[in-house]
Design an enzyme around this catalytic site. Structure first.
Site, PDB file in Angstrom:
ATOM      1  N   SER A 256      10.782 -41.403  -0.607  1.00 30.51           N
ATOM      2  CA  SER A 256       9.407 -41.959  -0.368  1.00 30.51           C
ATOM      3  C   SER A 256       9.292 -42.364   1.107  1.00 30.51           C
ATOM      4  CB  SER A 256       9.225 -43.320  -1.100  1.00 30.51           C
ATOM      5  OG  SER A 256      10.157 -44.097  -0.788  1.00 30.51           O
TER       6      SER A 256
ATOM      7  N   LEU B 283      19.488 -28.676  -4.676  1.00 38.23           N
ATOM      8  CA  LEU B 283      18.319 -28.107  -3.898  1.00 38.23           C
ATOM      9  C   LEU B 283      18.420 -26.668  -3.882  1.00 38.23           C
ATOM     10  CD1 LEU B 283      18.372 -30.575  -0.776  1.00 38.23           C
ATOM     11  CD2 LEU B 283      16.997 -30.739  -3.059  1.00 38.23           C
TER      12      LEU B 283
ATOM     13  N   SER C 203       5.943 -40.728   6.133  1.00 41.03           N
ATOM     14  CA  SER C 203       6.013 -40.164   7.451  1.00 41.03           C
ATOM     15  C   SER C 203       5.288 -38.923   7.617  1.00 41.03           C
ATOM     16  CB  SER C 203       7.584 -40.060   8.082  1.00 41.03           C
ATOM     17  OG  SER C 203       8.251 -41.351   7.947  1.00 41.03           O
TER      18      SER C 203
ATOM     19  N   GLU D 121       1.022  -1.324  -0.041  1.00 40.41           N
ATOM     20  CA  GLU D 121      -0.027  -0.057   0.068  1.00 40.41           C
ATOM     21  C   GLU D 121       0.875   1.254  -0.094  1.00 40.41           C
ATOM     22  OE1 GLU D 121      -2.104  -2.950   2.753  1.00 40.41           O
ATOM     23  OE2 GLU D 121       0.010  -2.537   1.986  1.00 40.41           O
TER      24      GLU D 121
ATOM     25  N   GLU E 201      10.448 -32.664  -1.493  1.00 32.27           N
ATOM     26  CA  GLU E 201      10.924 -33.193  -2.742  1.00 32.27           C
ATOM     27  C   GLU E 201      11.466 -34.594  -2.671  1.00 32.27           C
ATOM     28  OE1 GLU E 201      12.833 -30.803  -5.571  1.00 32.27           O
ATOM     29  OE2 GLU E 201      12.272 -28.931  -4.573  1.00 32.27           O
TER      30      GLU E 201
END
Length: 370
Positions: free
Chosen positions: A302, A206, A307, A54, A299
């Site tokens: 499995s 990463l 979990s 703003e 990312e």
């Protein structure tokens, strides 16, 4: 085309998207000021401690803000934090009408900003494009209302649900276009999280690449979080060579020499309670919330996905489905864990959207109840 009305709130939302990845733990907000059918001021939230959307728009509008209308993607703040209240700036600028997409869920604000504007004689209209505005700030909303980060599970798989061949080969299931899209998404989150197996098998960087800075990297890399109960992450992994911060979440029982070695490699190491070397993920999220991490993209792999799903910690799922058939009983699927015992108890997604990115289908949806 002449005569077609301009959607100024949609314009403000596009500005809010520009702020994603730079404003956390503050929300990413966009603002547009309009007078006599002309846009006279534009703004989006600056990094913490600097001007809000703003104020940026008011600065650009100058004297033209008097008697104008503001479109803003979130209720203007009304409290003194690192910056002065936006409501005060709006009132002092002489703006006569404010369109706000939705009320700020922050209890310090939550409706009070609207009340201040109305008390000053400013007309307030709520609710334009509220769903889109909430989606842009879904991380902020989860964090400010629960203290936990918003968690998105992201993975790529073949049509038959495999994330790698039976030999472990996984490069590349997704197309280059889809991978580039993921790098853009990485830019918008506070942290990227993986399990130790993903680092051991894939040796990923990463990082958010292909973005808006020299060398193809963003100005501020997301925090890299490795969930590694046993402390197995190789010290020569690429994650230790990249710019940005690393956090290793380990079991309190791992050898102190390993902890010191990780610290020497540049990582912050935090020990957690664990069972069978699997750390308490709820405790981890509580710690990350205290560090003001508002959003995480997970990312792999499995086991970590399993979990997190078993612990009901996933809020959103993003799946890249590639036109491949891998096959094989020994080929891995994306999610391990306990899983559902019956189809009736299987986790279902809602608000699902699909897009074609390159040759891949990108499926995006929210976990039921989230």
């Amino acid at each position: 085309m002449l005569g077609v009305p301009v959607d100024y709130m949609d314009y403000a939302l596009s500005l809010a998207e520009l702020a994603l990845g730079y404003t956390s733990p503050n929300p990413a907000v966009g603002a547009v000021i309009v007078k006599d059918g002309q846009v006279v001021g534009l703004g989006h939230t600056q990094p913490p401690g600097l001007a809000h959307a703003e104020v940026m728009a008011i600065r650009q509008a100058g004297e033209r803000a008097k008697g104008a209308t503001m479109y803003v993607t979130l209720e203007p703040c009304c409290h003194h934090g690192q910056t002065a209240p936006c409501t005060s700036a709006i009132i002092e600028a002489g703006i006569c009408k404010v369109h706000a997409a939705f009320i700020d869920p922050n209890p310090v604000v939550s409706g009070k900003g609207i009340e201040q504007l109305k008390a000053a004689g400013i007309e307030v209209i709520l609710g334009e494009h509220e769903d889109k505005a909430r989606e842009i700030n879904e991380g902020y909303i989860k964090f400010i209302t629960t203290g936990y980060p918003f968690i998105m599970a992201k993975f790529a798989m073949s049509i038959d649900g495999k994330i790698a061949t039976k030999t472990g080969d996984a490069k590349w299931i997704s197309s280059e276009e889809a991978r580039n899209h993921v790098h853009q998404l990485r830019r918008t989150v506070d942290a990227i999280m993986v399990g130790a197996n993903t680092v051991i098998m894939d040796n990923p960087r990463l990082t958010a690449r292909g973005s808006f800075d020299k060398g193809g990297r963003t100005r501020s890399q997301p925090l890299r979080i490795i969930v590694d109960g046993k402390g197995r992450t190789p010290l020569k992994s690429q994650v230790f060579e990249e710019p940005g911060n690393i956090l290793l979440a380990v079991s309190k029982t791992i050898d102190e020499k390993k902890v010191e070695a990780f610290k020497e490699a540049g990582a912050e190491v935090i020990g957690f309670e664990s069972k069978d070397d699997i750390i308490d993920l709820n405790e981890l999220m509580e710690v990350l919330g205290k560090k003001k991490i508002t959003s995480i993209m997970v990312e792999g792999g499995s086991i970590l996905f399993g979990s997190l799903f078993d612990s009901d910690l996933i809020d959103k799922v993003l799946v890249c489905i590639a036109p491949l058939i891998i096959g094989g009983d020994g080929a891995k699927s994306a999610i391990a864990g306990h899983g559902a015992e019956t189809i009736a108890k299987a986790l279902r997604l809602h608000n699902v959207t699909t897009n074609l990115v390159g040759a891949d289908i990108l499926l995006n949806g929210y976990v039921d109840g989230k």
